[in-house]
Design a protein around this motif. Structure first.
Motif, PDB file in Angstrom:
ATOM      1  N   ALA A  89       0.816  -1.225   0.000  1.00 56.46           N
ATOM      2  CA  ALA A  89       0.000   0.000   0.000  1.00 56.46           C
ATOM      3  C   ALA A  89       0.845   1.268   0.000  1.00 56.46           C
ATOM      4  CB  ALA A  89      -0.922  -0.017   1.220  1.00 56.46           C
ATOM      5  N   ARG A  90       2.157   1.127  -0.230  1.00 51.16           N
ATOM      6  CA  ARG A  90       3.034   2.309  -0.190  1.00 51.16           C
ATOM      7  C   ARG A  90       2.813   3.198  -1.408  1.00 51.16           C
ATOM      8  NH1 ARG A  90       8.337  -0.822   2.444  1.00 51.16           N
ATOM      9  NH2 ARG A  90       7.267  -1.143   4.414  1.00 51.16           N
ATOM     10  N   ARG A  91       3.195   4.468  -1.241  1.00 44.81           N
ATOM     11  CA  ARG A  91       3.096   5.492  -2.297  1.00 44.81           C
ATOM     12  C   ARG A  91       1.656   5.716  -2.755  1.00 44.81           C
ATOM     13  NH1 ARG A  91       8.470   7.554  -3.740  1.00 44.81           N
ATOM     14  NH2 ARG A  91       9.809   6.232  -2.517  1.00 44.81           N
ATOM     15  N   GLN A  92       0.721   5.572  -1.839  1.00 44.18           N
ATOM     16  CA  GLN A  92      -0.681   5.871  -2.173  1.00 44.18           C
ATOM     17  C   GLN A  92      -1.211   7.008  -1.304  1.00 44.18           C
ATOM     18  OE1 GLN A  92      -2.917   2.149  -1.979  1.00 44.18           O
ATOM     19  NE2 GLN A  92      -1.258   1.080  -3.018  1.00 44.18           N
ATOM     20  N   GLY A  93      -0.307   7.680  -0.580  1.00 43.11           N
ATOM     21  CA  GLY A  93      -0.712   8.849   0.190  1.00 43.11           C
ATOM     22  C   GLY A  93      -1.235   8.540   1.594  1.00 43.11           C
ATOM     23  N   HIS A  94      -1.083   7.277   2.054  1.00 40.93           N
ATOM     24  CA  HIS A  94      -1.627   6.938   3.378  1.00 40.93           C
ATOM     25  C   HIS A  94      -0.923   7.687   4.508  1.00 40.93           C
ATOM     26  CE1 HIS A  94      -4.172   4.066   1.579  1.00 40.93           C
ATOM     27  NE2 HIS A  94      -3.250   3.168   1.314  1.00 40.93           N
ATOM     28  N   ILE A  95       0.403   7.747   4.431  1.00 39.82           N
ATOM     29  CA  ILE A  95       1.122   8.413   5.539  1.00 39.82           C
ATOM     30  C   ILE A  95       0.864   9.918   5.497  1.00 39.82           C
ATOM     31  CG2 ILE A  95       3.438   8.979   6.413  1.00 39.82           C
ATOM     32  CD1 ILE A  95       2.352   6.158   7.180  1.00 39.82           C
ATOM     33  N   ARG A  96       0.779  10.470   4.319  1.00 42.95           N
ATOM     34  CA  ARG A  96       0.462  11.903   4.239  1.00 42.95           C
ATOM     35  C   ARG A  96      -0.857  12.177   4.976  1.00 42.95           C
ATOM     36  NH1 ARG A  96       1.477  16.603   1.720  1.00 42.95           N
ATOM     37  NH2 ARG A  96       3.416  15.747   0.915  1.00 42.95           N
ATOM     38  N   ALA A  97      -1.880  11.377   4.669  1.00 43.76           N
ATOM     39  CA  ALA A  97      -3.189  11.596   5.300  1.00 43.76           C
ATOM     40  C   ALA A  97      -3.122  11.366   6.816  1.00 43.76           C
ATOM     41  CB  ALA A  97      -4.221  10.660   4.670  1.00 43.76           C
ATOM     42  N   LEU A  98      -2.412  10.319   7.220  1.00 45.62           N
ATOM     43  CA  LEU A  98      -2.325  10.010   8.659  1.00 45.62           C
ATOM     44  C   LEU A  98      -1.552  11.084   9.426  1.00 45.62           C
ATOM     45  CD1 LEU A  98      -1.614   6.168   8.555  1.00 45.62           C
ATOM     46  CD2 LEU A  98      -3.523   7.244   9.748  1.00 45.62           C
ATOM     47  N   LEU A  99      -0.426  11.526   8.857  1.00 47.44           N
ATOM     48  CA  LEU A  99       0.373  12.545   9.556  1.00 47.44           C
ATOM     49  C   LEU A  99      -0.393  13.853   9.673  1.00 47.44           C
ATOM     50  CD1 LEU A  99       4.105  12.340   8.394  1.00 47.44           C
ATOM     51  CD2 LEU A  99       3.194  11.997  10.696  1.00 47.44           C
ATOM     52  N   HIS A 100      -1.136  14.194   8.624  1.00 47.73           N
ATOM     53  CA  HIS A 100      -1.942  15.415   8.700  1.00 47.73           C
ATOM     54  C   HIS A 100      -2.906  15.329   9.871  1.00 47.73           C
ATOM     55  CE1 HIS A 100      -1.340  16.875   4.266  1.00 47.73           C
ATOM     56  NE2 HIS A 100      -0.291  17.079   5.028  1.00 47.73           N
ATOM     57  N   GLN A 101      -3.623  14.217   9.947  1.00 44.60           N
ATOM     58  CA  GLN A 101      -4.614  14.104  11.034  1.00 44.60           C
ATOM     59  C   GLN A 101      -3.943  14.042  12.408  1.00 44.60           C
ATOM     60  OE1 GLN A 101      -8.060  11.702  10.343  1.00 44.60           O
ATOM     61  NE2 GLN A 101      -8.319  11.260  12.535  1.00 44.60           N
ATOM     62  N   LEU A 102      -2.847  13.288  12.484  1.00 42.55           N
ATOM     63  CA  LEU A 102      -2.169  13.132  13.779  1.00 42.55           C
ATOM     64  C   LEU A 102      -1.668  14.479  14.297  1.00 42.55           C
ATOM     65  CD1 LEU A 102      -1.013  10.902  15.783  1.00 42.55           C
ATOM     66  CD2 LEU A 102       1.150  11.231  14.588  1.00 42.55           C
ATOM     67  N   LEU A 103      -1.002  15.233  13.425  1.00 39.69           N
ATOM     68  CA  LEU A 103      -0.438  16.513  13.873  1.00 39.69           C
ATOM     69  C   LEU A 103      -1.535  17.553  14.083  1.00 39.69           C
ATOM     70  CD1 LEU A 103       2.903  16.602  11.839  1.00 39.69           C
ATOM     71  CD2 LEU A 103       2.538  15.926  14.215  1.00 39.69           C
ATOM     72  N   ASP A 104      -2.630  17.466  13.314  1.00 40.25           N
ATOM     73  CA  ASP A 104      -3.793  18.335  13.588  1.00 40.25           C
ATOM     74  C   ASP A 104      -4.262  18.099  15.028  1.00 40.25           C
ATOM     75  OD1 ASP A 104      -3.896  19.265  10.993  1.00 40.25           O
ATOM     76  OD2 ASP A 104      -5.717  18.158  10.426  1.00 40.25           O
ATOM     77  N   GLU A 105      -4.448  16.827  15.367  1.00 38.85           N
ATOM     78  CA  GLU A 105      -4.991  16.492  16.687  1.00 38.85           C
ATOM     79  C   GLU A 105      -4.030  16.900  17.800  1.00 38.85           C
ATOM     80  OE1 GLU A 105      -7.459  12.523  15.143  1.00 38.85           O
ATOM     81  OE2 GLU A 105      -6.086  12.323  16.824  1.00 38.85           O
ATOM     82  N   MET A 106      -2.745  16.609  17.602  1.00 45.05           N
ATOM     83  CA  MET A 106      -1.774  16.923  18.663  1.00 45.05           C
ATOM     84  C   MET A 106      -1.664  18.438  18.851  1.00 45.05           C
ATOM     85  SD  MET A 106      -0.962  14.012  19.853  1.00 45.05           S
ATOM     86  CE  MET A 106       0.432  14.200  20.960  1.00 45.05           C
ATOM     87  N   ARG A 107      -1.688  19.185  17.751  1.00 48.51           N
ATOM     88  CA  ARG A 107      -1.615  20.641  17.880  1.00 48.51           C
ATOM     89  C   ARG A 107      -2.881  21.175  18.563  1.00 48.51           C
ATOM     90  NH1 ARG A 107      -2.563  24.978  13.357  1.00 48.51           N
ATOM     91  NH2 ARG A 107      -4.543  23.925  13.608  1.00 48.51           N
ATOM     92  N   ASP A 108      -4.043  20.678  18.139  1.00 51.69           N
ATOM     93  CA  ASP A 108      -5.293  21.173  18.726  1.00 51.69           C
ATOM     94  C   ASP A 108      -5.380  20.845  20.214  1.00 51.69           C
ATOM     95  OD1 ASP A 108      -5.840  22.060  16.240  1.00 51.69           O
ATOM     96  OD2 ASP A 108      -7.374  20.564  15.765  1.00 51.69           O
ATOM     97  N   GLU A 109      -4.679  19.791  20.627  1.00 52.88           N
ATOM     98  CA  GLU A 109      -4.695  19.430  22.047  1.00 52.88           C
ATOM     99  C   GLU A 109      -3.517  20.033  22.796  1.00 52.88           C
ATOM    100  OE1 GLU A 109      -5.377  15.186  22.329  1.00 52.88           O
ATOM    101  OE2 GLU A 109      -7.005  15.381  20.859  1.00 52.88           O
TER     102      GLU A 109
END
Ligand SMILES: CC(C)(COP(=O)(O)OP(=O)(O)OC[C@H]1O[C@@H](n2cnc3c(N)ncnc32)[C@H](O)[C@@H]1OP(=O)(O)O)[C@@H](O)C(=O)NCCC(=O)NCCS
Length: 398
Positions: A89-109
């Motif tokens: 499943a590599r190079r399909q943008g999964h980590i990009r999407a996950l990192l965006h959400q993870l860092l959104d959540e950590m920053r908001d908290e």
């Protein structure tokens, strides 16, 4: 593809198999897989997000809630770890999407900082991270420490297993966190792994009842090596006491290695000291750390020189807009750029560019040369006053 946060127990069947494939020798023996359950408590405070497709886990990311010293202030920091995607499943943008959400959540908290150890820096540069210096490995013969055996040093030493000495060690790392720019520690649940593994000796230096130095280490055999972890010393007395302790192994080991902060100069520790100092950085297994600001809250109120500059932040998900940075009061104020006059020097910075200045690792001219921003000479002068160079020492390895 769907993203969801997994519970501690769910890690066993979702993120751990992906992590094991990505970072361990594999396939793993079944006995080792059973051992994963024992590690779960250390990750209780860690947030893990997984991406799922057709009922299978295809990628995972985690954030360890840490604390880090930024120019004298201890702030919540998201330590990014366990980043892995299923090989199909590599190079399909999964980590990009996950990192965006993870860092959104950590920053908001409330985590205005984030740090990590990259498999390849250019990958995380896309996410606004910038390189920090790597700790140095020093290697020398205990025979060269001979003068310290005869030195009349104040203070005393304590020696025990880390399992017994952990509370004092943790307290000293908290003290280092308060004092040292860049220093970062794990949350309490994660930090106790070193106590429970109990596979290190701990030597502690005390002066007037206070801990002034500590180092954990192991010995790999008679006539072999003493392999020390980070040499933590509050001052030269602490360092000399710990090195004096190592000197007592003159007839026991042939070589000592120890990790030191990037701005230590071991060649100045002693006369006739044959010493090798090394920082080996290569992808993917010997990484230097990276870090970034997730919020400008990280800057507000930090001690600053008397510069005044407008910064336009560009190309980032978390840092945007045009702001006035003013260090006139000795503490940095971050306000709307509307208040800035048209003659105020202006720099355009990427998130990595601003992070490099905040962590003190690049001069404004280097930010420009590294294409992390556009910094005219007048803005460079102001930024240099606001963010004097400072060497961060991350300490925590994750
Ligand atoms: C590295 C890894 C996590 C990337 O996961 P992925 O799901 O393939 O990444 P994405 O598809 O989300 O890629 C995100 C971006 O990085 C780029 N990228 C992906 N792999 C890259 C690589 N090895 N080097 C440089 N850039 C890379 C992609 O092209 C994409 O860029 P774009 O958004 O500008 O198009 C995955 O290859 C992996 O599991 N590797 C083994 C474990 C590992 O090294 N983990 C990282 C530990 S720090």
């Amino acid at each position: 593809m769907e993203i969801r946060r997994v519970t501690a127990e769910e890690r066993l069947t979702t993120s751990y198999p992906l992590q094991a494939y990505a970072f361990d020798r594999s396939p793993l023996p079944a006995a080792q897989i059973e051992g994963w359950r024992d590690r779960l408590p250390y990750w209780a405070e860690t947030r893990t997000l997984v991406a799922e497709a057709d009922g299978s886990t295809v990628a995972c990311v985690s954030a360890i809630p840490m604390r880090q010293n930024l120019r004298g202030t201890v702030l919540p920091m998201a330590g990014v770890a366990s980043v892995a995607t299923h090989p199909l499943a590599r190079r399909q943008g999964h980590i990009r999407a996950l990192l965006h959400q993870l860092l959104d959540e950590m920053r908001d908290e409330g985590h205005p900082l984030s740090a990590l150890y990259p498999f390849r820096p250019s990958f995380y540069a896309r996410f606004g991270f910038v390189g920090l210096p790597k700790a140095r490995t020093v290697s020398f013969s205990p025979a060269d420490l001979g003068p310290l055996l005869r030195a009349d040093l104040p203070g005393e030493l304590a020696w025990e297993r880390i399992g017994a000495g952990y509370p004092a060690y943790r307290a000293f790392t908290e003290e280092c966190l308060r004092r040292r720019h860049g220093f970062a520690v794990f949350d309490a649940q994660r930090a106790v792994a070193v106590r429970d593994d109990d596979n290190r000796w701990l030597v502690t230096a005390r002066l007037d009842g206070r801990t002034v130095g500590a180092v954990t280490y192991r010995i790999d055999g008679h006539g072999g090596h003493l392999v020390a972890d980070e040499l933590l010393a509050e001052d030269p007395y602490g360092r000399a006491l710990l090195l004096g302790f190592f000197a007592r192994h003159i007839d026991q080991v042939t070589r000592i290695t120890v990790q030191i902060p990037p701005d230590e100069l071991p060649e100045l520790w002693l006369t006739d000291f044959d010493v090798q100092v090394e920082a080996r950085v290569n992808s993917p297994e010997a990484a230097a750390p990276m870090a970034r600001l997730l919020s400008l809250d990280a800057l507000t109120g930090r001690p600053a020189g008397t510069g005044r500059v407008r910064v336009e932040l560009t190309g980032d998900r978390w840092l945007a807009g045009t702001h006035l940075l003013d260090g006139g009061s000795g503490q940095l104020e971050v306000t709307s750029a509307v208040a800035a006059g048209s003659s105020t020097p202006t720099a355009t910075l990427t998130a990595a560019g601003l992070s490099a200045l905040a962590y003190g690792v690049l001069d404004p001219v280097e930010v420009h040369l590294r294409e992390l921003g556009s910094v005219p000479a007048d803005a460079a002068a102001e930024l240099r006053r606001i963010f004097p160079r400072q060497v961060p020492y991350l300490f925590a390895d994750f």
